[in-house]
Design an enzyme around this catalytic site. Structure first.
Site, PDB file in Angstrom:
ATOM      1  N   HIS A 245       0.635  -1.264   0.056  1.00 30.15           N
ATOM      2  CA  HIS A 245       0.036  -0.084   0.148  1.00 30.15           C
ATOM      3  C   HIS A 245       0.925   1.465  -0.265  1.00 30.15           C
ATOM      4  CE1 HIS A 245      -3.332  -2.645   1.081  1.00 30.15           C
ATOM      5  NE2 HIS A 245      -2.655  -3.207   2.033  1.00 30.15           N
TER       6      HIS A 245
HETATM    7  O1  RIB Z   1      -4.872   0.157   4.726  1.00 29.59           O
HETATM    8  C1  RIB Z   1      -3.314  -0.019   4.475  1.00 29.59           C
HETATM    9  C2  RIB Z   1      -2.836   1.267   5.292  1.00 29.59           C
HETATM   10  O2  RIB Z   1      -3.147   1.167   6.742  1.00 29.59           O
HETATM   11  C3  RIB Z   1      -1.336   1.093   5.026  1.00 29.59           C
HETATM   12  O3  RIB Z   1      -0.787   2.531   5.153  1.00 29.59           O
HETATM   13  C4  RIB Z   1      -0.974   0.331   6.299  1.00 29.59           C
HETATM   14  O4  RIB Z   1       0.324   0.556   6.731  1.00 29.59           O
HETATM   15  C5  RIB Z   1      -1.776   0.790   7.316  1.00 29.59           C
HETATM   16  O5  RIB Z   1      -1.425   2.240   7.952  1.00 29.59           O
END
Ligand code: RIB
Ligand code: CA
Length: 315
Positions: A245
């Site tokens: 992500h």
């Molecule tokens: O949903 C994914 C996000 O939430 C990413 O940034 C992960 O590190 C958490 O912070």
């Protein structure tokens, strides 16, 4: 090479945040002015320690300010994701030794606003966690934030299911009030949601396949840090790998052409019980009024991203 982009990375340093931090620190297109921490995946003190550990591990020699920020959301109790990232936030096996660097005494919001004043239109803020620090900075000095180049936030889920309950993405679930403030602020916001980040998977086999060609100590750190995170994905998603992500949010600043966005009016649910943190897009309303709306990514060039990710990670 064109002029470096000054950057502040705001992070709730979990595993994908750590990978994002490593590729950002190794990317010559970016000048990492500061890394600020915010409670999210784990408590903010652990996020700060994890940032310092990453800087230590990659032997980052340039001066970078590390400042600690909000320990909880604007109005809610903190919800963490230790089942995903481990109790320490980095997979519970990668933090072996004490860190040598120390964090800055100033609060993250102060450091964020100082960077806005110093770099103005050149500054990119990359928010990899809940938007608590960014919302606090906006409330304290909206003018300073209004002039920045961009605020790239990893968060939200528009046409895909959530990853925290059925409809919400974790960062915006943790602090929906902060997300709503930032996404409705009229600031130059780019949203990198699950719709895009779940199009890319780092398979475990891609890590083990590099054993002979990369720095062994770095490979061990990445393997140890991602093991717990991959086991979570294996159980919850059914593949032997993990999502990236936050590295995708960083890549969107290094090379904005890697993602395709559209400007839409966005809102975030803050009243719902079952729908807390849900993001809603209103495409037809985008033409109403003068305020600019967030640019929301809906497509990514997977191959280009993965090529950049591996090239920078192992550099
Ligand atoms: O949903 C994914 C996000 O939430 C990413 O940034 C992960 O590190 C958490 O912070
Ligand atoms: Ca994160």
């Amino acid at each position: 090479m064109s002029k470096q982009i000054p950057v502040v990375i705001d992070t709730d340093t979990g595993v994908d945040d750590a990978l994002a931090l490593i590729i950002a620190l190794k990317s010559p297109e970016l000048l990492i002015h500061a890394v600020t921490t915010v409670a999210g995946n784990v408590e903010v003190e652990k996020c700060t320690r994890n940032v310092l550990a990453v800087l230590d591990r990659i032997g980052y020699a340039m001066p970078v300010v590390v400042a600690q920020g909000a320990g909880k959301p604007l109005r809610r109790e903190l919800v963490t994701a230790r089942d995903v990232h481990g109790r320490d936030g980095l997979g519970d096996r990668s933090l072996s030794r004490r860190v040598s660097k120390r964090r800055h005494a100033a609060h993250a919001v102060e450091v964020l606003l100082e960077a806005c004043e110093r770099y103005g239109r050149e500054l990119a803020i990359i928010a990899l966690g809940p938007l608590t620090n960014v919302a606090l900075a906006w409330k304290r000095n909206p003018r300073a934030l209004r002039n920045v180049r961009s605020i790239v936030t990893m968060g939200g889920a528009f046409r895909v299911a959530g990853n925290t309950g059925p409809v919400a993405e974790f960062n915006y679930y943790v602090d929906p009030e902060a997300a709503r403030i930032v996404l409705r602020s009229g600031l130059p916001v780019v949203v990198v949601p699950l719709d895009v980040t779940e199009q890319v998977v780092l398979f475990r086999s891609e890590l083990t396949g590099r054993a002979s060609s990369v720095d062994r100590a770095l490979l061990d750190f990445v393997s140890d840090a991602t093991a717990h995170y991959m086991e979570y994905h294996s159980r919850s998603e059914g593949f032997d790998g993990c999502y990236l992500h936050d590295p995708i949010a960083v890549a969107a600043v290094i090379d904005p052409s890697m993602v395709t966005t559209r400007e839409v009016l966005v809102d975030v649910e803050t009243q719902g019980t079952l729908t807390r943190g849900m993001t809603l897009a209103y495409p037809r309303e985008q033409r109403s009024g003068r305020k600019t709306h967030p640019h929301v990514a809906h497509r990514i060039d997977r191959e280009r991203f993965l090529s950049l990710f591996h090239e920078r990670l192992w550099r």
